[in-house]
Design a protein around this motif. Structure first.
Motif, short mmCIF file in Angstrom:
data_model
loop_
_atom_site.label_atom_id
_atom_site.label_comp_id
_atom_site.label_asym_id
_atom_site.label_seq_id
_atom_site.Cartn_x
_atom_site.Cartn_y
_atom_site.Cartn_z
N ASN A 227 8.88 4.50 -7.95
CA ASN A 227 8.33 5.81 -7.61
C ASN A 227 7.68 6.41 -8.86
OD1 ASN A 227 7.67 7.97 -6.00
ND2 ASN A 227 9.73 8.81 -5.85
N ALA A 228 6.94 7.49 -8.66
CA ALA A 228 6.30 8.19 -9.76
C ALA A 228 6.17 9.66 -9.38
CB ALA A 228 4.92 7.59 -10.07
N TYR A 229 6.16 10.54 -10.37
CA TYR A 229 6.01 11.97 -10.07
C TYR A 229 5.58 12.70 -11.33
CZ TYR A 229 10.70 12.49 -12.15
OH TYR A 229 11.79 12.47 -13.00
N GLU A 230 5.17 13.94 -11.16
CA GLU A 230 4.71 14.77 -12.27
C GLU A 230 5.77 15.83 -12.59
OE1 GLU A 230 0.82 16.24 -10.96
OE2 GLU A 230 0.71 14.39 -9.79
N GLU A 231 5.94 16.10 -13.87
CA GLU A 231 6.91 17.11 -14.32
C GLU A 231 6.45 17.73 -15.62
OE1 GLU A 231 11.61 17.50 -15.77
OE2 GLU A 231 10.89 15.62 -14.87
N ASP A 232 6.21 19.03 -15.61
CA ASP A 232 5.89 19.80 -16.82
C ASP A 232 4.81 19.14 -17.68
OD1 ASP A 232 7.73 21.68 -16.03
OD2 ASP A 232 9.35 20.86 -17.25
N GLY A 233 3.68 18.82 -17.08
CA GLY A 233 2.57 18.27 -17.84
C GLY A 233 2.69 16.79 -18.17
N CYS A 234 3.71 16.13 -17.62
CA CYS A 234 3.90 14.69 -17.86
C CYS A 234 3.92 13.95 -16.53
CB CYS A 234 5.20 14.42 -18.60
SG CYS A 234 5.27 15.12 -20.27
N LEU A 235 3.62 12.69 -16.59
CA LEU A 235 3.75 11.81 -15.43
C LEU A 235 4.83 10.79 -15.72
CD1 LEU A 235 0.90 10.25 -13.32
CD2 LEU A 235 2.85 8.87 -14.02
N ILE B 142 2.00 5.99 -7.37
CA ILE B 142 1.18 7.12 -6.97
C ILE B 142 1.99 8.41 -7.05
CG2 ILE B 142 1.78 6.86 -4.52
CD1 ILE B 142 -1.10 7.68 -3.86
N THR B 143 1.33 9.49 -7.50
CA THR B 143 1.92 10.82 -7.46
C THR B 143 1.02 11.70 -6.60
OG1 THR B 143 0.73 11.80 -9.35
CG2 THR B 143 2.69 10.45 -9.85
N PRO C 9 0.82 -1.20 0.00
CA PRO C 9 0.00 0.00 0.00
C PRO C 9 0.86 1.26 0.00
CG PRO C 9 0.16 -0.87 2.22
CD PRO C 9 0.85 -1.86 1.32
N HIS C 10 0.22 2.38 -0.26
CA HIS C 10 0.87 3.69 -0.14
C HIS C 10 0.25 4.44 1.02
CE1 HIS C 10 3.41 3.80 -3.78
NE2 HIS C 10 2.48 3.04 -4.32
N TYR C 11 0.99 5.45 1.49
CA TYR C 11 0.51 6.30 2.58
C TYR C 11 0.61 7.76 2.14
CZ TYR C 11 1.73 1.96 5.01
OH TYR C 11 1.84 0.64 5.37
N ASP C 12 -0.47 8.51 2.33
CA ASP C 12 -0.40 9.93 2.00
C ASP C 12 0.11 10.71 3.20
OD1 ASP C 12 -2.54 10.29 3.74
OD2 ASP C 12 -4.03 10.46 2.14
#
Length: 503
Positions: free
Chosen positions: A267-275, A197-198, A130-133
């Motif tokens: 891991n995952a993240y958002e950058e300049d309109g991309c995931l 998750i991002t 699982p993930h944790y926020d």
């Protein structure tokens, strides 16, 4: 390899002081699950597991045997929760990939309540990752098999605290479904071990490693285990589902990539309109075959011929697709990655990954960077073996790595523990439980400096210790106060140790 896998280890019920300067103790207990208790009472395996099917006692009469076959048609899965530890509110649970989790006492390791996810959310299977926020809420997902005529992947949230005090303090009672994604096949849903998750999105890979429900329902009668009901379909695609956490719906663009098998998202993240999301990917499912006990007892060199290479791959998907872009054009304009997303007809996008690194598994990060742009991956290095014999720190920015290894040693997943108040992503230590195939070397807890990968300390314990997979670091209330810099003696020993080497 018989030392590693040839026999069960003895429990260590009372804490044993480790040989180290300072206070380090070790304790282990078998999870007293219903499965464990039933097997111990019968003195044989009577509850089916993923790789082992249990059969009726040969002394039973024909009517008892017939009932046993019928009761396995729709199996009640095991509660042998042996994969990971999940924190939910103030409680801790041992987890597996079925609908069951077991509450445990993190101090005594006593087995407490048995929890059935199905009481709170309609899933037959669930991930152990699982993930944790930031609020401590748990995000997880599971598969609902042929529920009301549909098979779905269900993403759900368990709040960190109970929302309604009238129902007690159990947060599970307030489990909420965030989104459901229909499986592309009613009777052949995808197997998955984790998800990404991002800050605003969830990443789910519907891969062509599929569970055949009809085979599962007839496995007991046919005399095969549940693992044989999983099949890799090399002619199929891997579909990339991006779910918007605000709308709780998948984005409309259909993203896909080549067939692959993924166990661990990094891991995952958002950058300049991309995931962007990073995963450890395999070209097929051959790794699974290596975990049969007969194969584990073989020399790993014999096994290595059938294992494909685990590869850290970075994918990038555009969150908003230019409708006027030409077919075949690359929709990714980032300079930080060579990953591509090629526009195709019918609102489809074919994703080609950037290959970052090979031969690593069991990835860990500084969890403060989860869902955000990050730099370092801490992982086990396996080199065509199902069992790791090295640990690695991989720098995504410079594409360089540091390693720790020692002859005859087999480290568990490296856990990153940040220094309280740390500003740098790699300011902290690495913990790993290490066992040895050398009978003269006892197992030990290894502590590395996460920046340099130099050894700070190790704590030997004269006990039987299993080779571990996943783990969880649980800080106590005084962790920030009691955490201090290593003594000069430890720093001196670290500078003289040659276990860490740049590659």
């Amino acid at each position: 390899m018989d030392v590693l896998f040839g026999r069960n280890k003895k429990e260590q019920l009372e804490p044993v002081r480790a040989r180290v300067t300072g206070e380090v103790y070790y304790r282990s207990k078998y999870l007293r699950s219903d499965t464990y208790n039933a097997n111990i009472e019968a003195n044989r395996i009577v509850v089916s597991e993923f790789g082992t099917m249990a059969y009726p006692d040969p002394c039973k009469n024909i009517f008892s045997k017939a009932f046993s076959y019928l009761s396995h048609t729709i199996p009640d899965f095991t509660d042998n929760c042996l994969i990971n530890i999940m924190k939910c509110g103030k409680d801790f649970y041992a987890t597996t990939e079925t609908n069951y989790i077991r509450k445990i006492d993190p101090q005594t390791l006593d087995t407490l309540e048995k929890i059935d996810y199905r009481k709170y959310v309609a899933v037959n299977l669930a991930t152990a990752h699982p993930h944790y926020d930031s609020a401590g809420n748990v995000l997880n997902m599971g598969t609902s098999i042929v529920d009301k005529g549909k098979t779905k992947y269900v993403i759900f949230k368990i709040p960190a605290t109970a929302l309604d005090r009238t129902e007690g303090t159990n947060p599970l009672k307030h489990t909420e479904v965030l989104c459901s994604i229909h499986s592309r096949s009613l009777l052949n849903p995808s197997y998955y071990h984790s998800f990404g998750i991002t800050e605003n999105y969830i990443v789910f890979l519907e891969q062509p490693f599929k569970l055949d429900i009809l085979k599962l329902a007839t496995a007991y009668i046919r005399g095969v285990n549940w693992a044989s009901c999983l099949t890799f379909h090399k002619e199929d695609k891997t579909y990339i589902h991006i779910i918007d956490q605000k709308t709780r719906k998948p984005v409309s663009t259909k993203f896909y990539t080549d067939p692959m098998v993924v166990f661990h998202h990094v891991n995952a993240y958002e950058e300049d309109g991309c995931l962007l999301f990073d995963v450890i990917a395999y070209e097929d499912s051959s790794l699974y075959q290596c975990f049969y006990l007969a194969h584990l007892k073989q020399n790993f060199k014999e096994n290595s011929r059938v294992i494909c290479v685990p590869t850290l791959k970075r994918f990038a998907v555009p969150l908003c697709v230019d409708k006027n872009a030409e077919l075949g054009s690359n929709l990714i304009k980032l300079t930080s990655t060579t990953a591509r997303a090629l526009k195709e007809k019918d609102d489809q996008v074919y994703c080609q990954p950037e290959l970052l690194c090979e031969d690593l598994e069991l990835p860990q990060i500084n969890y403060a960077c989860n869902g955000k742009q990050y730099r370092y991956v801490f992982a086990a290095e396996i080199q065509r073996s199902p069992v790791p014999n090295k640990m690695m720190k991989y720098d995504i920015l410079t594409k360089s790595s540091l390693t720790w290894e020692e002859e005859h040693c087999w480290p568990a997943e490296p856990l990153f523990v940040p220094t309280p108040g740390a500003k740098d992503e790699d300011d902290g230590i690495i913990l790993s439980a290490v066992i040895s195939s050398d009978p003269q070397k006892p197992p030990f807890l290894l502590i590395l400096d996460a920046k340099s990968f130099a050894e700070l300390a190790r704590a030997y314990v004269d006990v039987d210790m299993h080779l571990d997979l996943h783990g969880l670091f649980i800080p106590d209330a005084d962790w920030d106060r009691r955490r201090q810099a290593p003594s000069q003696e430890v720093q001196d020993r670290a500078s003289d140790h040659h276990g860490a080497s740049p590659t």
